[in-house]
Design a protein around this motif. Sequence first.
Motif, PDB file in Angstrom:
ATOM      1  N   PRO A   1       0.826  -1.201   0.000  1.00 58.76           N
ATOM      2  CA  PRO A   1       0.000   0.000   0.000  1.00 58.76           C
ATOM      3  C   PRO A   1       0.861   1.252   0.000  1.00 58.76           C
ATOM      4  O   PRO A   1       2.044   1.219   0.348  1.00 58.76           O
ATOM      5  N   THR A   2       0.243   2.349  -0.400  1.00 60.64           N
ATOM      6  CA  THR A   2       0.891   3.658  -0.347  1.00 60.64           C
ATOM      7  C   THR A   2      -0.168   4.694   0.015  1.00 60.64           C
ATOM      8  O   THR A   2      -1.356   4.409  -0.055  1.00 60.64           O
ATOM      9  N   ALA A   3       0.289   5.859   0.426  1.00 61.42           N
ATOM     10  CA  ALA A   3      -0.660   6.902   0.831  1.00 61.42           C
ATOM     11  C   ALA A   3      -0.128   8.281   0.458  1.00 61.42           C
ATOM     12  O   ALA A   3       1.083   8.478   0.324  1.00 61.42           O
ATOM     13  N   PHE A   4      -1.074   9.194   0.335  1.00 60.49           N
ATOM     14  CA  PHE A   4      -0.773  10.587   0.026  1.00 60.49           C
ATOM     15  C   PHE A   4      -1.422  11.479   1.063  1.00 60.49           C
ATOM     16  O   PHE A   4      -2.498  11.168   1.580  1.00 60.49           O
ATOM     17  N   VAL A   5      -0.758  12.562   1.356  1.00 58.66           N
ATOM     18  CA  VAL A   5      -1.258  13.531   2.317  1.00 58.66           C
ATOM     19  C   VAL A   5      -1.489  14.859   1.588  1.00 58.66           C
ATOM     20  O   VAL A   5      -0.715  15.228   0.711  1.00 58.66           O
ATOM     21  N   ALA A   6      -2.586  15.518   1.939  1.00 55.59           N
ATOM     22  CA  ALA A   6      -2.893  16.845   1.393  1.00 55.59           C
ATOM     23  C   ALA A   6      -2.433  17.882   2.398  1.00 55.59           C
ATOM     24  O   ALA A   6      -2.760  17.804   3.582  1.00 55.59           O
ATOM     25  N   LEU A   7      -1.683  18.851   1.906  1.00 57.22           N
ATOM     26  CA  LEU A   7      -1.147  19.912   2.757  1.00 57.22           C
ATOM     27  C   LEU A   7      -1.569  21.268   2.217  1.00 57.22           C
ATOM     28  O   LEU A   7      -1.404  21.549   1.035  1.00 57.22           O
ATOM     29  N   LEU A   8      -2.111  22.095   3.086  1.00 60.64           N
ATOM     30  CA  LEU A   8      -2.346  23.505   2.783  1.00 60.64           C
ATOM     31  C   LEU A   8      -1.313  24.253   3.592  1.00 60.64           C
ATOM     32  O   LEU A   8      -1.362  24.246   4.823  1.00 60.64           O
ATOM     33  N   ASP A   9      -0.373  24.876   2.894  1.00 61.71           N
ATOM     34  CA  ASP A   9       0.813  25.415   3.549  1.00 61.71           C
ATOM     35  C   ASP A   9       1.430  24.261   4.338  1.00 61.71           C
ATOM     36  O   ASP A   9       1.730  23.245   3.764  1.00 61.71           O
ATOM     37  N   ALA A  10       1.574  24.342   5.637  1.00 58.28           N
ATOM     38  CA  ALA A  10       2.171  23.248   6.402  1.00 58.28           C
ATOM     39  C   ALA A  10       1.121  22.424   7.135  1.00 58.28           C
ATOM     40  O   ALA A  10       1.460  21.530   7.903  1.00 58.28           O
ATOM     41  N   ASN A  11      -0.150  22.693   6.889  1.00 61.74           N
ATOM     42  CA  ASN A  11      -1.226  22.025   7.623  1.00 61.74           C
ATOM     43  C   ASN A  11      -1.716  20.777   6.893  1.00 61.74           C
ATOM     44  O   ASN A  11      -2.049  20.831   5.710  1.00 61.74           O
ATOM     45  N   VAL A  12      -1.794  19.675   7.633  1.00 60.53           N
ATOM     46  CA  VAL A  12      -2.334  18.426   7.105  1.00 60.53           C
ATOM     47  C   VAL A  12      -3.848  18.563   7.069  1.00 60.53           C
ATOM     48  O   VAL A  12      -4.481  18.812   8.091  1.00 60.53           O
ATOM     49  N   VAL A  13      -4.437  18.418   5.862  1.00 60.66           N
ATOM     50  CA  VAL A  13      -5.890  18.604   5.728  1.00 60.66           C
ATOM     51  C   VAL A  13      -6.602  17.398   5.124  1.00 60.66           C
ATOM     52  O   VAL A  13      -7.828  17.406   5.022  1.00 60.66           O
ATOM     53  N   GLY A  14      -5.865  16.361   4.721  1.00 58.15           N
ATOM     54  CA  GLY A  14      -6.524  15.197   4.153  1.00 58.15           C
ATOM     55  C   GLY A  14      -5.542  14.133   3.731  1.00 58.15           C
ATOM     56  O   GLY A  14      -4.322  14.314   3.820  1.00 58.15           O
ATOM     57  N   PHE A  15      -6.104  13.026   3.250  1.00 57.59           N
ATOM     58  CA  PHE A  15      -5.279  11.915   2.808  1.00 57.59           C
ATOM     59  C   PHE A  15      -6.082  10.994   1.900  1.00 57.59           C
ATOM     60  O   PHE A  15      -7.310  11.057   1.842  1.00 57.59           O
ATOM     61  N   ALA A  16      -5.356  10.144   1.189  1.00 54.07           N
ATOM     62  CA  ALA A  16      -5.949   9.075   0.380  1.00 54.07           C
ATOM     63  C   ALA A  16      -4.913   7.966   0.274  1.00 54.07           C
ATOM     64  O   ALA A  16      -3.703   8.225   0.315  1.00 54.07           O
ATOM     65  N   CYS A  17      -5.404   6.746   0.141  1.00 49.05           N
ATOM     66  CA  CYS A  17      -4.522   5.589   0.080  1.00 49.05           C
ATOM     67  C   CYS A  17      -4.782   4.775  -1.187  1.00 49.05           C
ATOM     68  O   CYS A  17      -5.879   4.796  -1.742  1.00 49.05           O
ATOM     69  N   LEU A  18      -3.780   4.057  -1.600  1.00 52.17           N
ATOM     70  CA  LEU A  18      -3.884   3.079  -2.676  1.00 52.17           C
ATOM     71  C   LEU A  18      -3.486   1.750  -2.056  1.00 52.17           C
ATOM     72  O   LEU A  18      -2.367   1.600  -1.553  1.00 52.17           O
ATOM     73  N   VAL A  19      -4.436   0.817  -2.027  1.00 54.50           N
ATOM     74  CA  VAL A  19      -4.219  -0.462  -1.350  1.00 54.50           C
ATOM     75  C   VAL A  19      -4.522  -1.617  -2.298  1.00 54.50           C
ATOM     76  O   VAL A  19      -5.214  -1.448  -3.299  1.00 54.50           O
ATOM     77  N   GLU A  20      -4.026  -2.780  -1.946  1.00 52.29           N
ATOM     78  CA  GLU A  20      -4.273  -3.972  -2.767  1.00 52.29           C
ATOM     79  C   GLU A  20      -5.753  -4.323  -2.784  1.00 52.29           C
ATOM     80  O   GLU A  20      -6.322  -4.627  -3.828  1.00 52.29           O
TER      81      GLU A  20
END
Length: 166
Positions: free
Chosen positions: A62-81
Motif C-alpha cells: 500500500p501507499t498513501a498521500f497527504v494533502a497539505l495547505l501550507d504546512a497544515n495536514v488537511v486530508g489523505f488518500a490511500c492506494l491499497v491492494e
Amino acid sequence: MTAERMTNPGVALRIEHLADHLGAIPTLASLHHTEWATVTPNSSMADREAGFRARAQRGALPTAFVALLDANVVGFACLVECDIDSHRHLTPWLASVLVASEHRRQGIGSALCERTAEEARALLRFPTVYLFTFDRRSFYARLGWSVLENTRCAGAPGTIMVRTLD
C-alpha cells in the motif's frame, strides 16, 4: 512527485507521499478515527497509526498521500491492494479518502483522488482502480468513476465503483 495547485488566493495545496511526512501520521489517524470509528469500532488509535505507517512507502502497495495547505495536514488518500475482503480479485483500490471537514468543497478530495489514480497508472501500471463508498457515489461519478456493483461492507450498504485509467 508533488501535485500542487491553488485552492484560495495565496494558499497552495500540495499532495505528497506520506513517506515524506511521517510526522503527519498522528493527525491522519485522528482524522480517520473521527470519520470512521463507527465503521471500524475495534480499531484503536494505535491500530490506525500502524496502518498509516504501513502505507508510508513509495512505488508499491500500500501507499498513501497527504494533502497539505501550507504546512497544515488537511486530508489523505490511500492506494491499497484490496479494501473489501469479499472482492480480493479486484486490485488496486482507492481507499480512505478523507478531507478535514473545515476544508471540504475546495477541490482537495478531487486532487487526492487524481494523484492516487496517477500513482496506480504511472508507477504500478494498473489499467483500472476500484473503490468502495457508503455515500459518496455522486462525488466519485463526477471524477469519472462508474458503478460496478452494490454490496455491503462492515454491515452497511454501499457501492463498489471502478475507473479505467487512461
